[in-house]
Design a protein around this motif. Structure first.
Motif, PDB file in Angstrom:
ATOM      1  N   VAL A 174      74.040 -29.900  21.094  1.00  0.00           N
ATOM      2  CA  VAL A 174      72.554 -30.412  20.246  1.00  0.00           C
ATOM      3  C   VAL A 174      72.315 -29.957  18.824  1.00  0.00           C
ATOM      4  O   VAL A 174      72.476 -28.747  18.647  1.00  0.00           O
ATOM      5  CB  VAL A 174      71.372 -30.069  21.277  1.00  0.00           C
ATOM      6  CG1 VAL A 174      70.054 -30.784  20.597  1.00  0.00           C
ATOM      7  CG2 VAL A 174      71.748 -30.513  22.680  1.00  0.00           C
ATOM      8  N   ILE A 183      69.970 -28.817  16.373  1.00  0.00           N
ATOM      9  CA  ILE A 183      68.497 -28.115  16.112  1.00  0.00           C
ATOM     10  C   ILE A 183      68.345 -27.705  14.967  1.00  0.00           C
ATOM     11  O   ILE A 183      68.524 -26.635  14.360  1.00  0.00           O
ATOM     12  CB  ILE A 183      68.227 -27.156  17.498  1.00  0.00           C
ATOM     13  CG1 ILE A 183      68.796 -27.288  18.663  1.00  0.00           C
ATOM     14  CG2 ILE A 183      66.824 -26.563  17.303  1.00  0.00           C
ATOM     15  CD1 ILE A 183      68.319 -26.604  19.724  1.00  0.00           C
ATOM     16  N   PRO A 184      67.927 -28.553  14.071  1.00  0.00           N
ATOM     17  CA  PRO A 184      67.467 -28.088  12.388  1.00  0.00           C
ATOM     18  C   PRO A 184      66.584 -27.065  12.865  1.00  0.00           C
ATOM     19  O   PRO A 184      65.555 -27.189  13.423  1.00  0.00           O
ATOM     20  CB  PRO A 184      66.959 -29.362  11.891  1.00  0.00           C
ATOM     21  CG  PRO A 184      67.464 -30.574  12.958  1.00  0.00           C
ATOM     22  CD  PRO A 184      67.535 -29.945  14.246  1.00  0.00           C
ATOM     23  N   GLY A 185      66.600 -26.239  11.721  1.00  0.00           N
ATOM     24  CA  GLY A 185      65.502 -25.051  11.679  1.00  0.00           C
ATOM     25  C   GLY A 185      65.581 -23.496  12.545  1.00  0.00           C
ATOM     26  O   GLY A 185      65.211 -22.940  12.121  1.00  0.00           O
ATOM     27  N   VAL A 186      66.781 -24.034  13.431  1.00  0.00           N
ATOM     28  CA  VAL A 186      67.071 -22.919  14.116  1.00  0.00           C
ATOM     29  C   VAL A 186      68.313 -22.151  13.647  1.00  0.00           C
ATOM     30  O   VAL A 186      69.428 -23.094  13.893  1.00  0.00           O
ATOM     31  CB  VAL A 186      67.276 -23.147  15.842  1.00  0.00           C
ATOM     32  CG1 VAL A 186      67.722 -21.747  16.380  1.00  0.00           C
ATOM     33  CG2 VAL A 186      65.885 -23.535  16.228  1.00  0.00           C
ATOM     34  N   ASN A 195      70.518 -16.471  14.246  1.00  0.00           N
ATOM     35  CA  ASN A 195      69.124 -15.941  14.979  1.00  0.00           C
ATOM     36  C   ASN A 195      69.162 -16.772  16.484  1.00  0.00           C
ATOM     37  O   ASN A 195      68.991 -15.857  17.320  1.00  0.00           O
ATOM     38  CB  ASN A 195      67.983 -16.591  14.297  1.00  0.00           C
ATOM     39  CG  ASN A 195      66.838 -16.329  14.849  1.00  0.00           C
ATOM     40  OD1 ASN A 195      66.573 -15.151  15.443  1.00  0.00           O
ATOM     41  ND2 ASN A 195      65.563 -17.152  14.657  1.00  0.00           N
ATOM     42  N   PHE A 196      69.721 -17.883  16.672  1.00  0.00           N
ATOM     43  CA  PHE A 196      69.921 -18.179  18.235  1.00  0.00           C
ATOM     44  C   PHE A 196      70.833 -17.328  19.120  1.00  0.00           C
ATOM     45  O   PHE A 196      70.504 -16.956  19.988  1.00  0.00           O
ATOM     46  CB  PHE A 196      70.468 -19.788  17.873  1.00  0.00           C
ATOM     47  CG  PHE A 196      71.250 -20.293  19.122  1.00  0.00           C
ATOM     48  CD1 PHE A 196      70.712 -20.672  20.092  1.00  0.00           C
ATOM     49  CD2 PHE A 196      72.674 -20.611  18.915  1.00  0.00           C
ATOM     50  CE1 PHE A 196      71.526 -21.275  21.445  1.00  0.00           C
ATOM     51  CE2 PHE A 196      73.328 -21.002  20.012  1.00  0.00           C
ATOM     52  CZ  PHE A 196      72.676 -21.205  21.353  1.00  0.00           C
ATOM     53  N   LEU A 201      71.698 -24.610  13.493  1.00  0.00           N
ATOM     54  CA  LEU A 201      72.455 -24.851  14.600  1.00  0.00           C
ATOM     55  C   LEU A 201      73.006 -26.019  14.755  1.00  0.00           C
ATOM     56  O   LEU A 201      72.101 -27.315  15.014  1.00  0.00           O
ATOM     57  CB  LEU A 201      71.408 -24.462  16.135  1.00  0.00           C
ATOM     58  CG  LEU A 201      72.069 -24.313  17.299  1.00  0.00           C
ATOM     59  CD1 LEU A 201      73.179 -23.815  17.358  1.00  0.00           C
ATOM     60  CD2 LEU A 201      71.138 -23.802  18.274  1.00  0.00           C
ATOM     61  N   ASN A 202      74.286 -26.186  14.465  1.00  0.00           N
ATOM     62  CA  ASN A 202      75.001 -27.603  14.804  1.00  0.00           C
ATOM     63  C   ASN A 202      74.549 -28.777  13.778  1.00  0.00           C
ATOM     64  O   ASN A 202      75.174 -29.790  13.708  1.00  0.00           O
ATOM     65  CB  ASN A 202      74.858 -28.262  16.127  1.00  0.00           C
ATOM     66  CG  ASN A 202      75.582 -27.304  17.168  1.00  0.00           C
ATOM     67  OD1 ASN A 202      76.667 -26.615  16.676  1.00  0.00           O
ATOM     68  ND2 ASN A 202      75.403 -27.381  18.291  1.00  0.00           N
TER      69      ASN A 202
END
Lengths: 443, 254
Positions: B88, B90-93, B97-98, B142-143
């Motif tokens: 998936v 997830i823009p902004g993460v 940090n994830f 993320l991705n």
């Protein structure tokens, strides 16, 4: 005359006006005329009701029930010490501190009193000088804004910031608005910012109430004039407590080649926040960015009404507002863009996105474009959604708890807007406020 | 390590898994193959705890814990890892940090202190090398905007960081070019040990040339209809699935 709501407060304000009636001998004619005209408007329209299209989704009646005092009592001032003020400083922000108590500039608590580049005055002392009067109420449409009319009729004080031509203010001006009254109070501060030709200034506004239990009703008007080639970066952080009701009317006027950036973050706390942000592009080749983030929780109502009026050709405006709502919170977004016939080659963009975290949260989103020119590039969009289940599952499948996953997703949602806050300490402060509020919502 | 017994699951009223039995021991690599729609990805989803699946019977023990009783995050904390078929965005993460959040929540579950910044950074650098993952990816969202190959490499990078006991790779080879397939496979091979195990869900024998399985299972119509060694995958490559389907149909008639 429209049906009148909130008669106690209305009667009190009427009495104030008659009692204080500023005589033509005491004040400049222009100011006297403005007050008379404005008050007549307020009497005619009263407090806005939901019959008024601009207030259709925000019913003020519920917030106007208390009997509020309209005069600031002098003894309140002793309750704010320099140590108290230091609680409201922003970590890492190297700024000139300007402290306002109940809308009045407090010189002894402020760390800065102006220099060769920028003058800092109280509106009370500048009110009838030729520096001040020409700017007063020039662009505000009091026929359409009865609360701004009320403010114009009765305001006494506020902050007057004037940046001289070619002046670059060395540090951001951090304006700390402290409201301090043991009894419920209705305040009407009036602020003016003038950035003359080629001037540059960063302004950061924060708000707090000293007495959390008493009602503070703020009917504030701020006028900002961005003259030719000047630049104003304006940060407004609204994180008031319960019992706070704020109506902030901000009227921007931009001249040729000027740049105005507004960053508004509204966080949980205040019962009611209504922002009227109007930008008047009265000259060509201007640039405007409006970034807004609102996080609503509890019973909160957050209403952002923005209007960008493209009157001249070759102007660029961009607006992005994002909201996250939980609990029973309600938000309103109404973004108007006018492109007048003369305003060819306009670029105007507007976007509003909302994330609803609970079944009872509500948002009314209303983007509005009115275009009378034929050679323009304009777009608007609005979305309302919930968490992506797939994204939540992805995060959880890596060992992240549901609460943390939701937190990460809220931060991610806010990122588009928060990352635009250019002053790093302000951006980090907002990020911290988001985290802090997330804990409150998810526990 | 993983013991699946008589696992039945459905989505709404549609029965998807109809009695899966599978034993995976530490140190083993199992491949699950089978025609489209046979339930391979569903099995992975059920084990990882995706919401829309309802388990109607059976158990899935990871060591002594029944995964089916746990929340998705607790399954991960117990040592299960699912490499997604479609990771998936997830823009902004931020990726980093994830990963820090994930790693530290898993550590907290095990009663360990969070990793300090320096050790975390050192671990990140070391594990990036395993999948030849550029440092710039770790700082990105993320991705977001990753190519198909980059997303799959990121899955294996996460796997390397979180050090699960049992990893399920759901069609990790789909959409990979030859170079990316080699990199991903090398990463997995380096991570193989006597203490962990892998389940590879794949359509293609090609992946099994790189990651050699100990066992190959064929899933069809919600059941495992044939198990064997890596030679079974070669036979499937040559003959397809029809002969197996026919056998199943014959048995049903008897």
């Amino acid at each position: 005359m429209a049906t009148q709501i909130a008669s106690t407060l209305y009667n009190k304000l009427s009495a104030d006006f008659k009692h204080n009636r500023f005589s033509p001998e005491e004040a400049k004619d222009a100011l006297y005329a403005l007050r008379e005209k404005s008050f007549a408007q307020f009497v005619d329209q009263g407090f806005p009701s939901i019959k008024n299209e601009d207030w259709k989704y925000t019913n003020l009646a519920a917030y106007l029930k208390e009997d509020l005092q309209t005069e600031v009592l002098a003894h309140d001032y002793n309750e704010v010490s320099p140590a108290k003020v230091s609680e409201y400083l922003m970590e890492g922000l190297d700024a000139h501190i300007l402290v306002l108590i109940n809308g009045e500039l407090n010189v002894s608590l402020s760390s800065f009193h102006g220099d060769g580049t920028v003058s800092i005055q109280s509106v009370g002392s500048a009110i009838d000088t030729p520096d001040y009067v020409p700017y007063l109420g020039k662009e505000i449409n009091i026929q359409r804004n009865s609360l701004a009319a009320l403010n114009s009729a009765l305001f006494k004080d506020g902050l007057f910031i004037e940046v001289k031509a070619n002046g670059i203010v060395d540090k951001p001006l951090h304006i700390i608005h402290l409201n301090c009254s043991a009894n419920g109070i209705f305040l009407q501060p009036r602020h003016l910012v003038v950035a003359h030709k080629n001037a540059v200034v960063n302004i950061v506004e924060t708000f707090a109430n000293i007495h959390e239990e008493s009602v503070v009703w703020l009917n504030s008007v701020t006028e900002v004039y961005v003259e030719e080639n000047a630049q104003v970066n304006h940060y407004v952080l609204q994180s008031g407590q319960l019992n706070t009701r704020m109506v902030n009317h901000t009227e921007i006027t931009q001249k040729k080649h000027s740049l105005y950036n507004n960053y508004t973050a509204t966080l949980p706390g205040a019962d009611l926040v209504r922002n009227n942000l109007n930008v008047n592009l009265v000259d060509s080749n201007t640039e405007t960015h409006l970034f807004g983030l609102y996080l609503g929780a509890g019973q909160q109502l957050i209403d952002n009404h923005t209007a960008v009026d493209h009157r001249k050709p070759n102007c660029f405006s961009n607006e992005h507002y994002k909201g996250v709502l939980s609990g029973n919170a309600k938000a309103v977004f109404n973004g108007k863009v006018f492109v007048r016939q003369e305003a060819q080659k306009t670029n105007a963009f507007q976007q509003n996105n909302n994330l609803l975290l609970s079944d009872k949260a509500v948002v009314d989103s209303k983007p509005q474009l009115e275009i009378f020119a034929d050679d323009v590039k304009c777009s608007h969009g609005s979305t309302i959604g919930q968490f992506s289940k797939e994204a939540l599952f992805y995060l959880q499948s890596r060992g992240i708890s549901e609460a943390s996953a939701r937190g990460l997703l809220v931060q991610a949602f806010a990122f588009d807007v928060v990352s635009k806050f250019k002053l790093a300490p302000v951006r980090e402060h907002v990020e911290k406020l988001i985290m802090h509020n997330l804990e409150q919502w998810f526990n | 390590m993983l013991t699946i017994k008589n696992l039945h699951a459905q989505v709404e009223d549609k029965k998807i898994l109809k009695g899966i039995n599978l034993q995976v021991n530490a140190g083993e690599v199992h491949a699950i193959m089978g025609p489209n729609g046979s339930g391979k990805s569903s099995l992975a989803s059920v084990l990882a705890g995706r919401q829309n699946f309802e388990v109607t019977a059976g158990s899935a023990l990871l060591d002594d814990k029944d995964l089916l009783d746990l929340s998705p995050e607790d399954r991960a904390r117990e040592g299960l890892f699912l490499a997604f078929q479609y990771p998936v965005e997830i823009p902004g993460v931020s990726n980093i940090n994830f990963l820090k959040t994930a790693l530290n929540e898993i550590r907290a579950y095990k009663g360990l202190q969070p990793l300090d910044a320096r050790s975390f950074l050192a671990l990140t650098r070391e594990r990036q090398k395993l999948v030849e993952f550029d440092a710039q990816f770790t700082n990105r969202s993320l991705n977001e905007g990753f190519s198909g190959g980059e997303k799959k490499r990121n899955e294996i990078f996460q796997l390397a960081m979180l050090e699960p006991k049992l990893s399920i790779l759901d069609e990790t080879d789909s959409g990979l070019d030859i170079d990316a397939l080699r990199i991903v496979s090398n990463g997995v091979n380096k991570l193989r040990s006597a203490n962990n195990a892998f389940i590879l869900i794949t359509h293609y024998q090609r992946l099994l040339d790189y990651i050699v399985p100990d066992f190959v299972h064929v899933l069809y119509d919600g059941r495992i209809i044939r198990s064997g060694t890596k030679e079974l995958a070669l036979e499937l490559e040559e003959r397809g699935y029809d002969w197996l389907k026919e056998e199943v149909a014959l048995q049903a008639q008897l």
